[in-house]
Motif scaffolding. Structure first.
Motif, PDB file in Angstrom:
ATOM      1  N   MET A 240     -17.927  18.023 -21.171  1.00 22.84           N
ATOM      2  CA  MET A 240     -16.528  18.247 -21.568  1.00 22.84           C
ATOM      3  C   MET A 240     -15.568  17.632 -20.546  1.00 22.84           C
ATOM      4  O   MET A 240     -14.567  17.012 -20.905  1.00 22.84           O
ATOM      5  CB  MET A 240     -16.244  19.742 -21.731  1.00 22.84           C
ATOM      6  N   ARG A 242     -16.223  15.116 -18.674  1.00 18.72           N
ATOM      7  CA  ARG A 242     -16.335  13.661 -18.879  1.00 18.72           C
ATOM      8  C   ARG A 242     -15.404  13.212 -20.007  1.00 18.72           C
ATOM      9  O   ARG A 242     -14.689  12.221 -19.885  1.00 18.72           O
ATOM     10  CB  ARG A 242     -17.803  13.313 -19.172  1.00 18.72           C
ATOM     11  N   GLU A 243     -15.443  13.973 -21.093  1.00 19.44           N
ATOM     12  CA  GLU A 243     -14.620  13.608 -22.255  1.00 19.44           C
ATOM     13  C   GLU A 243     -13.125  13.673 -21.931  1.00 19.44           C
ATOM     14  O   GLU A 243     -12.351  12.801 -22.310  1.00 19.44           O
ATOM     15  CB  GLU A 243     -14.947  14.606 -23.373  1.00 19.44           C
ATOM     16  N   ASP A 246     -12.178  10.710 -19.835  1.00 16.15           N
ATOM     17  CA  ASP A 246     -12.077   9.501 -20.664  1.00 16.15           C
ATOM     18  C   ASP A 246     -10.754   9.473 -21.432  1.00 16.15           C
ATOM     19  O   ASP A 246     -10.098   8.444 -21.531  1.00 16.15           O
ATOM     20  CB  ASP A 246     -13.234   9.438 -21.672  1.00 16.15           C
ATOM     21  N   LYS A 247     -10.401  10.640 -21.973  1.00 17.86           N
ATOM     22  CA  LYS A 247      -9.198  10.721 -22.810  1.00 17.86           C
ATOM     23  C   LYS A 247      -7.942  10.301 -22.040  1.00 17.86           C
ATOM     24  O   LYS A 247      -7.047   9.693 -22.603  1.00 17.86           O
ATOM     25  CB  LYS A 247      -9.073  12.171 -23.311  1.00 17.86           C
TER      26      LYS A 247
END
Ligand SMILES: Cc1ncc(COP(=O)(O)O)c(C=O)c1O
Length: 457
Positions: A240, A242-243, A246-247
């Protein structure tokens, strides 16, 4: 070998300033002087032998003491070529970079330095320089987590979540912002795993938005918090984070200074969570402390941010550490990785580590003062509480007594250093990755005896 014990003690008391030590205590007791080590065992100047369940006191001698393959490699390298600055390559620095990235899918560049603190400083400088090059300096903030530790230098301390290590050393470097920990046993959000929707990960997104996504360039976490209490996140947590990174185009920095090189039963701690970070820092186990050696490892995409028109004099990574070029240290790293590989020590860490947790659970989980037993690989913590219902932390003095009792019985164990109230007080265990189940039996027996002697049955 015989030693001039009185002479060494006197010189130690007169001249050596020990780390993390209140020297007034030396008025009443002699300092510990360690003189020899082999495998998992060390001997003090008086000839007393200890099983070292702390891998050199700070979780770093991953392959154990007296590893001839490393000593021979270092000695051969130093005779041939001891050092050349890191602006050039040497055979061992090149081989080391290659061996490291072979263990890390998705990572491709290795920047060497002599300590974990410096490895983290490099990561911070990469974030800040990218902000300068691409975002007018704005996207420079780095978010860090409560209870994590990233080193002793002022900026590494600025990113440190262990307040007792920071007290009295401010003012700190601006641009570091703290978020809550992900520890389920003491959930900062008072939630239960299963219904919490991993609030501890979501809070990172909230903080990025609160600070302004255009100001945040990095998030740093330990994959499994070490000195803060041996705290592994739930499986969803790192994916999570990581996501979220990235966002918002934020670099995820994973501090593997403790967890790297097999400690947790995988080559790196983050590999349990199936993510690829942007930057990984590692140190202690990289050369198993046969030499000071650390690395800041990046993806090719991170590296590419520092490529530009060669006539541009300022946009490359303008950093240097004298000992980032130490060929002897790099040779220790190459040999160390080969030993871990050849002797299957990552696998050993996994299986013997599981045995360690089993034994701790079998023998201690029903004790009235044991709050939680946790760990991964040869890396375990036993959190002690006054009362299981209230989870009131066991006073630090009791842990000092337990550690002292283990020491008296020939086993070196550790504890989290918590001088502030309302934090976890945890006994810590991380023997070298060569530990056998028989070694673990000895270690667990000493811990059980220490707990019973100091806290009762
Ligand atoms: C997770 C973590 N990061 C960084 C450091 C700093 O490493 P060093 O003491 O080599 O500077 C440590 C040291 O204990 C650590 O535990």
């Amino acid at each position: 070998m015989t030693y001039d014990i009185d002479g060494l003690v006197a010189k130690d008391k007169d001249h050596l300033w020990h780390h993390l030590t209140q020297h007034s205590n030396f008025k009443t007791s002699d300092p510990l002087i360690i003189v020899e080590g082999e495998g998992l065992r060390v001997r003090d100047v008086n000839g007393k032998e200890y099983v070292d369940a702390l891998s050199g006191g700070v979780w770093s001698v991953n392959v154990g003491y007296g590893e001839k393959r490393i000593v021979d490699a270092v000695s051969k390298q130093i005779m041939k070529m001891c050092y050349f600055a890191g602006s050039a390559g040497t055979v061992p620095t090149i081989e080391l970079a290659d061996s490291i990235v072979k263990k890390m899918k998705g990572m491709s560049r290795v920047y060497l330095s002599p300590s974990g603190s410096e490895a983290n400083e490099k990561a911070f400088k990469m974030v800040r320089q990218r902000a300068a090059l691409k975002f007018d300096g704005k996207k420079h903030k780095i978010l860090y987590r409560d209870r994590d530790y990233h080193g002793t230098t002022i900026s590494a301390l600025s990113a440190g979540g262990q307040e007792e290590r920071k007290m009295q050393y401010g003012p700190y470097t601006p641009g570091f912002v703290k978020f809550d920990h992900c520890c389920c046993y003491r959930c900062p959000f008072d939630k239960e795993y299963g219904s919490c929707e991993i609030e501890c990960a979501k809070t990172v997104e909230e903080l990025i938005l609160q600070e302004g996504a255009d100001t945040v360039g990095g998030v740093i976490v330990e994959p499994i918090t070490a000195g803060g209490g041996v705290l592994a996140p739930v499986p969803e947590y790192l994916p999570m984070i990581r996501e979220i990174c990235d966002k918002y185009d934020v670099w995820l920095i994973i501090d593997e200074v403790v967890c790297g090189l097999g400690r947790t039963g995988d080559w790196f701690g983050y590999q349990h969570y199936n993510i690829v970070p942007d930057i990984v820092t590692t140190a202690k186990g990289l050369a198993s402390s046969y030499a000071p050696l650390a690395a800041t490892i990046t993806t090719e995409a991170v590296f590419n941010e520092f490529l530009s028109d060669p006539s541009d004099k300022v946009s490359y990574f303008r950093d240097i550490s004298t000992y980032g070029g130490c060929a002897g240290a790099a040779a220790a790293g190459v040999a160390n990785i080969a030993v871990i590989e050849d002797d299957k020590l990552v696998e050993n860490s996994k299986t013997v580590g599981a045995y360690l947790l089993d034994q701790l659970n079998n023998k201690l989980s029903s004790h009235k003062n044991v709050g939680e037993i946790r760990g991964l690989g040869l890396f375990a913590g036993v959190e002690l509480v006054v009362d299981r219902d209230s989870k009131e932390p066991m006073p630090e003095g009791k842990l000092v007594e337990i550690v002292g009792d283990c020491m008296k019985n020939g086993v070196i164990v550790g504890r989290t250093n918590r001088s502030l109230p309302n934090l976890n007080n945890t006994l810590t265990l991380c023997p070298a990755l060569i530990a056998t189940t028989a070694d673990i039996d000895l270690i667990v027996e000493a811990v059980v005896q220490g707990v019973h002697t100091v806290l009762g049955s």
